[in-house]
Design an enzyme around this catalytic site. Sequence first.
Site, PDB file in Angstrom:
ATOM      1  N   ASP A  82       0.821  -1.211   0.000  1.00 21.61           N
ATOM      2  CA  ASP A  82       0.000   0.000   0.000  1.00 21.61           C
ATOM      3  C   ASP A  82       0.855   1.263   0.000  1.00 21.61           C
ATOM      4  OD1 ASP A  82       0.779  -0.801   2.649  1.00 21.61           O
ATOM      5  OD2 ASP A  82      -0.547   0.741   3.459  1.00 21.61           O
ATOM      6  N   GLU A 149       0.256  -1.443   5.473  1.00 25.27           N
ATOM      7  CA  GLU A 149       1.286  -1.007   6.420  1.00 25.27           C
ATOM      8  C   GLU A 149       1.032   0.420   6.898  1.00 25.27           C
ATOM      9  OE1 GLU A 149       5.129   0.917   7.618  1.00 25.27           O
ATOM     10  OE2 GLU A 149       3.800   1.433   5.950  1.00 25.27           O
TER      11      GLU A 149
END
Length: 490
Positions: A82, A149
């Site tokens: 991400d 994350e």
Amino acid sequence: MSEFHSEISNLSPAPLWQFFDKICSIPHPSKHEETLAQYIVDWATNQGLDVRRDPTGNVFIKKPATAGMENRKGVILQAHIDMVPQKNEDTEHDFAQDSIQPYIDGEWVTAKGTTLGADNGIGMASCLAVLAAKDLKHGPLEVLLTIDEEAGMTGAFGLEAGWLEGEILLNTDSEQEGEVYMGCAGGIDGEMTFTIEREALPAGYTTRQLTLKGLKGGHSGCDIHTGRGNANKLLARFLAGHAQELDLRLIEFRGGSLRNAIPREAFVTIAVPADNESRLAKLFDHYTALIQTELGKIETGIVTFNVPVTTDQTALSRQDQQRIIAALNACPNGVIRMSDEIEGVVETSLNVGVVTTQASSISVLCLVRSLIDSGRHQVESMLSSVAELAGAEIVFSGAYPGWKPDADSQIMAIFRDMYEGIYGHKPNIMVIHAGLECGLFKEPYPNMDMVSFGPTIKFPHSPDEKVKIDTVALYWEQMVALLENIPEKA
């Protein structure tokens, strides 16, 4: 990955930049990275690689050792899928639907009006480039790509024992070439919630929006010591100084968009007696000049606006307004303490990241970081005291551990010697004041030997994010050399 959509695919090393170019073309903000994850799974499957996913959604890919390297220790290359979705106010971009638009700006690659996603897209691209390469020497290889994350480390929290076989993990989520990391801060989210009552505005009031924007923002860990302004704190300071004097009535306060990004913009909607409009304009202009003087060497783009608006919302009660403004103004922010153990490194910090207003409540979302648990607990206590004094509820969540440095790390010694052998000087061995997933990996894999390194990325978590082109080549050179120098199994 053979389709490219921008000029960066022509940069060197070509395989890495081509993968990053493709990554940019597929939307992958936190919580919306499934399309990219599935693309990577399909690509790896077509390459004949062993691909798995765990129940959390993390992606695991295995590649056999090259001939003659079968007895080397197994290595795990790790990145997160991400990216942080941040854009300028005047940029039209839907991170869940639209591609990032990277372009070359001199020595750097950046994006048009949005975060670039070099954090951690360059690291992810390097992992895929290693998997694709036919001419690199390496032992047994695994790639771990985690989800979410940036918004909670969901993938790292969900990582279970038994999925990884390697003994050494190379985390690719660092942002300064020439530095290698062997430890990081832990953190926790704190959210204060103020229940509010509203009341009708008295006659003779007009409504206006005060805006403060143009700040640099940035990463609430790596950039917290740079003296950058926090838009939430700066607007709260103005209200604390002048709300009672001007008989202002607060209708809405909103600022920041991510708890791990220093707020670049904040907005308050207020009502002011018509007789005080000119005084408000004069005081807000004076305050703008004041903070431009105070912060001008760092914050070169501060701008403010004071414009009329219409709203059908009522104002906060005077009592609720007073306690919220006081709490925001009193709330600690920035560096709390520097480390005594590691010169120049922040030990403990706090970011007042996001303020949002609903019909019956106002919430303040903060992120506490610390290299030591006691430092984190101290700031939790400070926030709890502010909340208690202001009559707010506070909830702490998402705590994640730091990564304690290991002075006996074999892979750190190998990296240091490899780096010195190539460049003639040692790298800076560092502990980073940011949350790396390595601390969480130690829970299911307590004996994992880890380091973190990467190219130079400036202003991550902000639309000014950029990656220095020549350092990507250096980073790739280090990755290749490191894989060749992994020792044999005991």
